[in-house]
Design a protein around this motif. Sequence first.
Motif, PDB file in Angstrom:
ATOM      1  N   ASN A 168       2.213  -5.226  -3.054  1.00 50.16           N
ATOM      2  CA  ASN A 168       1.011  -5.231  -2.229  1.00 50.16           C
ATOM      3  C   ASN A 168       0.193  -6.507  -2.416  1.00 50.16           C
ATOM      4  OD1 ASN A 168       1.636  -2.795  -1.112  1.00 50.16           O
ATOM      5  ND2 ASN A 168       0.319  -1.613  -2.458  1.00 50.16           N
ATOM      6  N   GLU A 169       0.469  -7.240  -3.504  1.00 48.49           N
ATOM      7  CA  GLU A 169      -0.213  -8.513  -3.742  1.00 48.49           C
ATOM      8  C   GLU A 169       0.733  -9.424  -4.506  1.00 48.49           C
ATOM      9  OE1 GLU A 169      -4.535  -8.854  -4.993  1.00 48.49           O
ATOM     10  OE2 GLU A 169      -3.510  -9.463  -6.833  1.00 48.49           O
TER      11      GLU A 169
ATOM     12  N   ASN B  17      -1.517 -10.905   0.494  1.00 47.85           N
ATOM     13  CA  ASN B  17      -2.183  -9.631   0.258  1.00 47.85           C
ATOM     14  C   ASN B  17      -1.823  -8.658   1.375  1.00 47.85           C
ATOM     15  OD1 ASN B  17      -3.803  -7.741  -0.920  1.00 47.85           O
ATOM     16  ND2 ASN B  17      -5.724  -8.636  -0.239  1.00 47.85           N
TER      17      ASN B  17
ATOM     18  N   THR C 259       3.691 -10.390   5.589  1.00 46.65           N
ATOM     19  CA  THR C 259       2.509  -9.873   4.894  1.00 46.65           C
ATOM     20  C   THR C 259       1.359  -9.688   5.888  1.00 46.65           C
ATOM     21  OG1 THR C 259       1.096 -10.166   2.943  1.00 46.65           O
ATOM     22  CG2 THR C 259       1.587 -12.151   4.241  1.00 46.65           C
TER      23      THR C 259
ATOM     24  N   LYS D 294       0.987 -13.475  -5.971  1.00 54.80           N
ATOM     25  CA  LYS D 294       0.394 -14.798  -6.203  1.00 54.80           C
ATOM     26  C   LYS D 294       1.488 -15.692  -6.768  1.00 54.80           C
ATOM     27  CE  LYS D 294      -4.006 -12.743  -7.487  1.00 54.80           C
ATOM     28  NZ  LYS D 294      -4.955 -12.503  -8.570  1.00 54.80           N
TER      29      LYS D 294
END
Length: 192
Positions: free
Chosen positions: A98-99, A83, A64, A101
């Motif tokens: 792209n993100e 991110n 990432t 969590k």
Amino acid sequence: MILADNAAQYIKDDVLHLNGNTIMINGVDTLVCDSMVYWSKLDSGYATGNVRYIQPKKDRKLTTDVFHYWQTDGYRGSSFFANGYTRIIEMNRLIVANEIKYDDKLQLMTLSENVSVEDPTRGIFGDEMTIQYKNAGFDLTTTNLTTCLTMDTGSRAIIQNVQLANTSSGAIIVQSKFYDCLLYTSDAADDT
């Protein structure tokens, strides 16, 4: 072990700033990045630039642009936020977004923007996706009904497998309910 081209330690704040060719090795796990801020008492880090996190024992690799992780008392021991173009390769699965969590206490991974989850025989794509891990298992020591997974009506689920083991000498009754779904099953041999 921590290696970097430049390092500054702020003892009062328990923080270590690392810049250039940063490598952090913990057991066999390795985190490589351009720069990082690390809080040793919290076992927490914020890595940026060409981040690669490799966990050989778990057969997992994460790449990432930005990776923020922190220790938890959850199932896997840490939560994270990634991110930028992020890829998680684990065993035969590729997760891209792209993100990303991951909340370790809830065992919940949320993926946003250009999401895909693929294995050798199937894949799913979208703009947003949530993966609910339930790896902790359930100790069913009573005869009470136990709900293992509940989802809201707007969600979709791919359930990879459900495993049951009767560790008592008595009979076991398993009840499952699936609503509004396609269900494919593979019956195991009857061991009774």
